[in-house]
Design a protein around this motif. Structure first.
Motif, PDB file in Angstrom:
ATOM      1  N   ILE A  28       9.261   9.336  -2.270  1.00  0.00           N
ATOM      2  CA  ILE A  28       8.165   9.969  -1.520  1.00  0.00           C
ATOM      3  C   ILE A  28       8.283   9.558  -0.055  1.00  0.00           C
ATOM      4  O   ILE A  28       8.279   8.369   0.261  1.00  0.00           O
ATOM      5  CB  ILE A  28       6.791   9.527  -2.071  1.00  0.00           C
ATOM      6  N   SER A  29       8.362  10.528   0.827  1.00  0.00           N
ATOM      7  CA  SER A  29       8.481  10.240   2.255  1.00  0.00           C
ATOM      8  C   SER A  29       7.110  10.028   2.888  1.00  0.00           C
ATOM      9  O   SER A  29       6.194  10.812   2.662  1.00  0.00           O
ATOM     10  CB  SER A  29       9.185  11.390   2.969  1.00  0.00           C
ATOM     11  N   ARG A  57      -7.126   5.334  -3.146  1.00  0.00           N
ATOM     12  CA  ARG A  57      -6.603   5.153  -4.494  1.00  0.00           C
ATOM     13  C   ARG A  57      -5.514   4.081  -4.515  1.00  0.00           C
ATOM     14  O   ARG A  57      -5.444   3.275  -5.436  1.00  0.00           O
ATOM     15  CB  ARG A  57      -6.032   6.473  -5.012  1.00  0.00           C
ATOM     16  N   GLY A  58      -4.662   4.077  -3.498  1.00  0.00           N
ATOM     17  CA  GLY A  58      -3.605   3.071  -3.424  1.00  0.00           C
ATOM     18  C   GLY A  58      -4.164   1.664  -3.298  1.00  0.00           C
ATOM     19  O   GLY A  58      -3.693   0.734  -3.963  1.00  0.00           O
ATOM     20  N   ARG A  59      -5.192   1.497  -2.469  1.00  0.00           N
ATOM     21  CA  ARG A  59      -5.825   0.174  -2.330  1.00  0.00           C
ATOM     22  C   ARG A  59      -6.449  -0.258  -3.654  1.00  0.00           C
ATOM     23  O   ARG A  59      -6.338  -1.413  -4.066  1.00  0.00           O
ATOM     24  CB  ARG A  59      -6.869   0.201  -1.209  1.00  0.00           C
ATOM     25  N   ARG A  79       6.625   1.230  -9.280  1.00  0.00           N
ATOM     26  CA  ARG A  79       5.993   1.278  -7.945  1.00  0.00           C
ATOM     27  C   ARG A  79       7.026   0.963  -6.873  1.00  0.00           C
ATOM     28  O   ARG A  79       7.087   1.634  -5.843  1.00  0.00           O
ATOM     29  CB  ARG A  79       4.829   0.286  -7.868  1.00  0.00           C
ATOM     30  N   LYS A  80       7.865  -0.025  -7.089  1.00  0.00           N
ATOM     31  CA  LYS A  80       8.907  -0.381  -6.119  1.00  0.00           C
ATOM     32  C   LYS A  80       9.926   0.748  -5.958  1.00  0.00           C
ATOM     33  O   LYS A  80      10.453   0.968  -4.878  1.00  0.00           O
ATOM     34  CB  LYS A  80       9.632  -1.663  -6.548  1.00  0.00           C
ATOM     35  N   TRP A  81      10.180   1.469  -7.026  1.00  0.00           N
ATOM     36  CA  TRP A  81      11.164   2.541  -7.024  1.00  0.00           C
ATOM     37  C   TRP A  81      10.610   3.823  -6.401  1.00  0.00           C
ATOM     38  O   TRP A  81      11.331   4.546  -5.709  1.00  0.00           O
ATOM     39  CB  TRP A  81      11.616   2.780  -8.467  1.00  0.00           C
ATOM     40  N   ALA A  82       9.348   4.108  -6.623  1.00  0.00           N
ATOM     41  CA  ALA A  82       8.750   5.381  -6.196  1.00  0.00           C
ATOM     42  C   ALA A  82       8.802   5.572  -4.688  1.00  0.00           C
ATOM     43  O   ALA A  82       8.857   6.716  -4.218  1.00  0.00           O
ATOM     44  CB  ALA A  82       7.309   5.486  -6.693  1.00  0.00           C
ATOM     45  N   LEU A 122       0.831  -1.209   0.000  1.00  0.00           N
ATOM     46  CA  LEU A 122       0.000   0.000   0.000  1.00  0.00           C
ATOM     47  C   LEU A 122       0.864   1.257   0.000  1.00  0.00           C
ATOM     48  O   LEU A 122       0.594   2.197  -0.756  1.00  0.00           O
ATOM     49  CB  LEU A 122      -0.961   0.015   1.193  1.00  0.00           C
ATOM     50  N   SER A 123       1.913   1.292   0.823  1.00  0.00           N
ATOM     51  CA  SER A 123       2.757   2.493   0.832  1.00  0.00           C
ATOM     52  C   SER A 123       3.448   2.684  -0.514  1.00  0.00           C
ATOM     53  O   SER A 123       3.604   3.811  -0.978  1.00  0.00           O
ATOM     54  CB  SER A 123       3.773   2.450   1.975  1.00  0.00           C
ATOM     55  N   GLU A 124       3.830   1.592  -1.172  1.00  0.00           N
ATOM     56  CA  GLU A 124       4.428   1.698  -2.509  1.00  0.00           C
ATOM     57  C   GLU A 124       3.422   2.242  -3.515  1.00  0.00           C
ATOM     58  O   GLU A 124       3.752   3.086  -4.346  1.00  0.00           O
ATOM     59  CB  GLU A 124       4.924   0.337  -2.982  1.00  0.00           C
ATOM     60  N   ALA A 125       2.186   1.743  -3.452  1.00  0.00           N
ATOM     61  CA  ALA A 125       1.154   2.188  -4.394  1.00  0.00           C
ATOM     62  C   ALA A 125       0.853   3.675  -4.214  1.00  0.00           C
ATOM     63  O   ALA A 125       0.755   4.423  -5.195  1.00  0.00           O
ATOM     64  CB  ALA A 125      -0.114   1.362  -4.222  1.00  0.00           C
ATOM     65  N   VAL A 126       0.717   4.104  -2.973  1.00  0.00           N
ATOM     66  CA  VAL A 126       0.447   5.521  -2.709  1.00  0.00           C
ATOM     67  C   VAL A 126       1.641   6.370  -3.138  1.00  0.00           C
ATOM     68  O   VAL A 126       1.465   7.436  -3.738  1.00  0.00           O
ATOM     69  CB  VAL A 126       0.091   5.747  -1.222  1.00  0.00           C
ATOM     70  N   ALA A 127       2.851   5.892  -2.864  1.00  0.00           N
ATOM     71  CA  ALA A 127       4.050   6.631  -3.280  1.00  0.00           C
ATOM     72  C   ALA A 127       4.075   6.797  -4.790  1.00  0.00           C
ATOM     73  O   ALA A 127       4.407   7.876  -5.299  1.00  0.00           O
ATOM     74  CB  ALA A 127       5.309   5.914  -2.794  1.00  0.00           C
ATOM     75  N   LEU A 128       3.722   5.750  -5.516  1.00  0.00           N
ATOM     76  CA  LEU A 128       3.689   5.847  -6.975  1.00  0.00           C
ATOM     77  C   LEU A 128       2.697   6.913  -7.426  1.00  0.00           C
ATOM     78  O   LEU A 128       3.019   7.757  -8.267  1.00  0.00           O
ATOM     79  CB  LEU A 128       3.300   4.500  -7.584  1.00  0.00           C
ATOM     80  N   LEU A 129       1.510   6.895  -6.862  1.00  0.00           N
ATOM     81  CA  LEU A 129       0.486   7.873  -7.254  1.00  0.00           C
ATOM     82  C   LEU A 129       0.940   9.302  -6.932  1.00  0.00           C
ATOM     83  O   LEU A 129       0.758  10.217  -7.744  1.00  0.00           O
ATOM     84  CB  LEU A 129      -0.835   7.550  -6.568  1.00  0.00           C
ATOM     85  N   LEU A 130       1.536   9.497  -5.760  1.00  0.00           N
ATOM     86  CA  LEU A 130       2.004  10.827  -5.384  1.00  0.00           C
ATOM     87  C   LEU A 130       3.193  11.271  -6.235  1.00  0.00           C
ATOM     88  O   LEU A 130       3.312  12.448  -6.582  1.00  0.00           O
ATOM     89  CB  LEU A 130       2.380  10.850  -3.901  1.00  0.00           C
TER      90      LEU A 130
END
Length: 132
Positions: A61-62, A74-76, A54-57, A29-37
């Protein structure tokens, strides 16, 4: 985290605050949200999205978990329909904004139901594209 522990340390006198170790771990979930942000801040990257990005983002993003409920929803949704989302972003007829709006249709939806709703959206989308 360190500040929170130090503020609460007097409530737990047996806790040795200075011997604690801290380890930041990521979740899907944190990876997905980081990608979107990340893409929100860098829209030119949208056509290149995939699972590897997604793994890289997450490194860019902190604390994406603190982004708010909209981004968490959105991440879910992204995790439930990831490949379809990436395909929609790359589709010239959809792009980033429309694909993001598509994710928003799943806000508040039980994650188990997201995939079946997405499949219905996809069938309708393919039908509309085939007719044009």
């Amino acid at each position: 985290m360190r500040g929170l522990v130090e503020r609460l340390a007097d409530r737990v006198p047996a806790l040795d605050v200075h011997s604690l170790g801290y380890d930041r771990r990521t979740t899907d979930l944190s990876e997905a949200v980081a990608l979107l942000l990340y893409v929100k801040a860098n829209p030119g990257e949208a056509p290149h999205l995939n699972r590897f990005v997604r793994k890289w983002a997450i490194s860019k993003i902190s604390f994406p978990e603190s982004a708010g409920e909209l981004w968490l929803s959105r991440g879910r949704a992204l995790l439930a329909v990831e490949d379809e989302f990436y395909a929609r972003v790359r589709d010239a007829g959809h792009g980033w904004e429309l694909a993001l709006g598509w994710l928003d249709t799943f806000a508040g939806v039980n994650p188990v139901e997201v995939a079946s709703i997405a499949a219905a959206h996809e069938r309708r989308y393919r039908y509309q594209v085939g007719r044009s």
